[in-house]
Design a protein around this motif. Structure first.
Motif, mmCIF file in Angstrom:
data_model
loop_
_atom_site.group_PDB
_atom_site.id
_atom_site.type_symbol
_atom_site.label_atom_id
_atom_site.label_comp_id
_atom_site.label_asym_id
_atom_site.label_seq_id
_atom_site.Cartn_x
_atom_site.Cartn_y
_atom_site.Cartn_z
ATOM 1 N N CYS A 120 -1.192 6.217 -4.353
ATOM 2 C CA CYS A 120 -2.147 5.153 -4.057
ATOM 3 C C CYS A 120 -2.316 4.327 -5.328
ATOM 4 O O CYS A 120 -2.799 4.838 -6.345
ATOM 5 C CB CYS A 120 -3.488 5.741 -3.616
ATOM 6 N N GLU A 121 -1.899 3.067 -5.279
ATOM 7 C CA GLU A 121 -1.905 2.207 -6.459
ATOM 8 C C GLU A 121 -2.679 0.930 -6.161
ATOM 9 O O GLU A 121 -2.344 0.190 -5.234
ATOM 10 C CB GLU A 121 -0.467 1.866 -6.862
ATOM 11 N N VAL A 122 -3.719 0.660 -6.935
ATOM 12 C CA VAL A 122 -4.500 -0.574 -6.781
ATOM 13 C C VAL A 122 -3.728 -1.717 -7.418
ATOM 14 O O VAL A 122 -3.362 -1.646 -8.599
ATOM 15 C CB VAL A 122 -5.889 -0.431 -7.429
ATOM 16 N N LEU A 123 -3.473 -2.777 -6.629
ATOM 17 C CA LEU A 123 -2.679 -3.912 -7.100
ATOM 18 C C LEU A 123 -3.536 -5.069 -7.587
ATOM 19 O O LEU A 123 -3.060 -5.918 -8.343
ATOM 20 C CB LEU A 123 -1.750 -4.395 -5.986
ATOM 21 N N GLY A 124 -4.786 -5.136 -7.131
ATOM 22 C CA GLY A 124 -5.655 -6.237 -7.531
ATOM 23 C C GLY A 124 -6.543 -6.694 -6.391
ATOM 24 O O GLY A 124 -6.606 -6.056 -5.340
ATOM 25 N N GLN A 125 -7.218 -7.825 -6.608
ATOM 26 C CA GLN A 125 -8.136 -8.358 -5.605
ATOM 27 C C GLN A 125 -7.456 -9.427 -4.757
ATOM 28 O O GLN A 125 -6.648 -10.221 -5.251
ATOM 29 C CB GLN A 125 -9.372 -8.966 -6.272
ATOM 30 N N ASP A 126 -7.802 -9.449 -3.467
ATOM 31 C CA ASP A 126 -7.313 -10.460 -2.544
ATOM 32 C C ASP A 126 -8.235 -11.676 -2.604
ATOM 33 O O ASP A 126 -9.392 -11.576 -3.032
ATOM 34 C CB ASP A 126 -7.268 -9.888 -1.119
ATOM 35 N N ALA A 127 -7.717 -12.805 -2.152
ATOM 36 C CA ALA A 127 -8.527 -14.026 -2.165
ATOM 37 C C ALA A 127 -9.791 -13.870 -1.338
ATOM 38 O O ALA A 127 -10.820 -14.487 -1.630
ATOM 39 C CB ALA A 127 -7.693 -15.201 -1.648
ATOM 40 N N GLY A 128 -9.759 -13.032 -0.337
ATOM 41 C CA GLY A 128 -10.923 -12.836 0.522
ATOM 42 C C GLY A 128 -11.916 -11.820 -0.021
ATOM 43 O O GLY A 128 -12.902 -11.507 0.653
ATOM 44 N N GLY A 129 -11.674 -11.281 -1.213
ATOM 45 C CA GLY A 129 -12.611 -10.338 -1.815
ATOM 46 C C GLY A 129 -12.279 -8.881 -1.581
ATOM 47 O O GLY A 129 -12.949 -7.992 -2.116
ATOM 48 N N LEU B 186 9.032 7.760 -0.061
ATOM 49 C CA LEU B 186 10.192 6.946 0.271
ATOM 50 C C LEU B 186 9.816 5.625 0.917
ATOM 51 O O LEU B 186 10.551 4.646 0.837
ATOM 52 C CB LEU B 186 11.125 7.739 1.208
ATOM 53 N N VAL B 187 8.659 5.576 1.593
ATOM 54 C CA VAL B 187 8.201 4.342 2.257
ATOM 55 C C VAL B 187 6.837 3.974 1.687
ATOM 56 O O VAL B 187 5.975 4.833 1.517
ATOM 57 C CB VAL B 187 8.085 4.541 3.788
ATOM 58 N N SER B 188 6.653 2.695 1.386
ATOM 59 C CA SER B 188 5.359 2.234 0.882
ATOM 60 C C SER B 188 4.842 1.101 1.749
ATOM 61 O O SER B 188 5.597 0.427 2.450
ATOM 62 C CB SER B 188 5.476 1.772 -0.571
ATOM 63 N N ALA B 189 3.524 0.923 1.695
ATOM 64 C CA ALA B 189 2.885 -0.148 2.457
ATOM 65 C C ALA B 189 1.790 -0.775 1.596
ATOM 66 O O ALA B 189 1.164 -0.096 0.778
ATOM 67 C CB ALA B 189 2.284 0.394 3.755
ATOM 68 N N VAL B 190 1.574 -2.070 1.787
ATOM 69 C CA VAL B 190 0.498 -2.780 1.092
ATOM 70 C C VAL B 190 -0.620 -3.012 2.088
ATOM 71 O O VAL B 190 -0.392 -3.521 3.197
ATOM 72 C CB VAL B 190 0.995 -4.118 0.516
ATOM 73 N N VAL B 191 -1.835 -2.623 1.709
ATOM 74 C CA VAL B 191 -2.981 -2.742 2.614
ATOM 75 C C VAL B 191 -4.125 -3.465 1.914
ATOM 76 O O VAL B 191 -4.189 -3.526 0.676
ATOM 77 C CB VAL B 191 -3.465 -1.352 3.088
ATOM 78 N N LEU B 192 -5.024 -4.019 2.719
ATOM 79 C CA LEU B 192 -6.246 -4.645 2.223
ATOM 80 C C LEU B 192 -7.429 -3.820 2.692
ATOM 81 O O LEU B 192 -7.522 -3.459 3.868
ATOM 82 C CB LEU B 192 -6.370 -6.081 2.747
ATOM 83 N N ILE B 193 -8.346 -3.522 1.761
ATOM 84 C CA ILE B 193 -9.477 -2.673 2.081
ATOM 85 C C ILE B 193 -10.649 -3.047 1.179
ATOM 86 O O ILE B 193 -10.460 -3.559 0.076
ATOM 87 C CB ILE B 193 -9.096 -1.173 1.893
ATOM 88 N N HIS B 194 -11.872 -2.807 1.652
ATOM 89 C CA HIS B 194 -13.042 -3.095 0.822
ATOM 90 C C HIS B 194 -13.049 -2.165 -0.388
ATOM 91 O O HIS B 194 -12.673 -0.997 -0.292
ATOM 92 C CB HIS B 194 -14.323 -2.910 1.643
ATOM 93 N N ASP B 195 -13.489 -2.693 -1.501
ATOM 94 C CA ASP B 195 -13.448 -1.956 -2.762
ATOM 95 C C ASP B 195 -14.135 -0.591 -2.674
ATOM 96 O O ASP B 195 -13.677 0.376 -3.277
ATOM 97 C CB ASP B 195 -14.090 -2.802 -3.867
ATOM 98 N N ARG B 196 -15.234 -0.490 -1.936
ATOM 99 C CA ARG B 196 -15.982 0.767 -1.899
ATOM 100 C C ARG B 196 -15.220 1.876 -1.179
ATOM 101 O O ARG B 196 -15.566 3.056 -1.316
ATOM 102 C CB ARG B 196 -17.347 0.558 -1.233
ATOM 103 N N HIS B 197 -14.193 1.499 -0.398
ATOM 104 C CA HIS B 197 -13.415 2.510 0.326
ATOM 105 C C HIS B 197 -12.177 2.981 -0.444
ATOM 106 O O HIS B 197 -11.516 3.934 -0.011
ATOM 107 C CB HIS B 197 -12.966 1.952 1.681
#
Length: 314
Positions: A255-264, A232-243
């Motif tokens: 858990c859905e991968v949305l893409g890469q952030d500008a910071g890598g 019912l609740v979702s959140a967008v997070v930034l994390i290193h690819d290996r994690h």
């Protein structure tokens, strides 16, 4: 000839009485020449397998040899297919083996065996619960499903309230050691956790069982409904690819991968029933993960952090 193929040939002869080499070749996925050699080898070995010439001929198992070569009783055949489950969810070799065994069973056994094969679905995916021992009621409920008899349940709901109801058992599902009964009720189809069933009494009343009922499809529908409530609740997070794989283990299908952030870093969407649930899962990551949105998840993390500082700071 291979021993397993010899047994398969005998089973088919016992089930059908007469087969041609071409039919045997198609059923066992061998050449016609090989099938003919197998039949001749059986005959040469002293097994009463004889060719019948002319129109409608073939090979026939005759005399006292036409006994139950499977060695299975009706109860054993039913137990076997209950254990194996539906062929639609099995690997290709098992699907083929189940089909051949089903055709080889005595006609009087097939109906129960087919019903048993559709009575149970095994779902290995977890919902975060520890596996349990097989409940004693499962065997009784399986018998009610296969026998198509109504069952009177004494059931304890989530709120602790006990009710009694008469249901039409449709199938059983084992999900990571937790068993569920899918059944028809006066209010429509319902799902009952077997460990909340205080008692089950099989009646002599015939149960209603739709001819087009598909246990696997019905369970998928139940899972979808449950998972919708769990996201019912979702959140967008930034994390290193290996994690990301570790995060996926925590949240499963939510858990859905949305893409890469500008910071890598990788941008990921996670979901849970409440903002607090998401925060509790993410708190252990510390600074290795950043919550972009929503604000209520960030606020829950800040509150958890403040509580930890208050308790453990020097």
């Amino acid at each position: 000839m291979r021993a397993d193929r010899l047994v398969a040939v005998l089973l088919l002869l016992q089930a059908r009485g007469r087969v041609t080499a071409a039919e045997l070749a198609e059923e066992l996925e061998i050449s016609v020449a090989t099938a003919r050699r197998d039949l001749e080898a059986l005959s040469a070995a002293g097994i009463p397998v004889y060719p019948q010439q002319g129109r409608g001929g073939g090979w026939q198992l005759v005399g006292g040899a036409r006994t139950d070569l499977t060695g299975l009783t009706a109860a054993e055949a039913r137990a076997l297919f209950l254990m194996l489950g539906p062929a639609t969810t099995a690997a290709a070799p098992l699907t083929s083996a189940l089909r051949k065994l089903m055709r080889a069973l005595p006609a009087t056994f097939r109906a129960d065996a087919e019903a048993a094969a559709r009575a149970v679905v095994s779902d290995s995916a977890r919902w975060g619960e520890v596996g349990r021992e097989l409940p004693e009621l499962v065997e009784d409920l399986q018998g009610a499903v296969v026998g198509r008899r109504k069952v009177r349940l004494a059931y304890t709901g989530r709120g602790g309230r006990s009710t009694e109801r008469l249901v039409d058992p449709l199938g059983l599902v084992d999900k990571d050691g937790v068993w569920y009964l899918l059944a028809g009720t006066d209010s429509g189809r319902r799902t009952f956790r077997v460990d909340r069933i205080a008692g089950a009494q099989m009646t002599d009343l015939p149960a209603e069982h739709p001819d087009d009922f598909d246990l696997s499809a019905e369970w998928e529908r139940v899972v979808d409904e449950v998972e919708q409530r769990r996201s019912l609740v979702s959140a967008v997070v930034l994390i290193h690819d290996r994690h990301v794989p570790v995060l996926r283990d925590q949240f499963g299908r939510h858990c859905e991968v949305l893409g890469q952030d500008a910071g890598g870093r990788t941008r990921v969407r996670v979901a849970a029933p409440m903002a607090l649930s998401i925060a509790e899962h993410l708190a252990g990551w510390g600074a290795r993960i950043e919550v972009v949105e929503p604000e209520q998840v960030r606020a829950e993390l800040a509150r958890i952090g403040a509580e930890l500082v208050a308790r453990y700071a020097p």
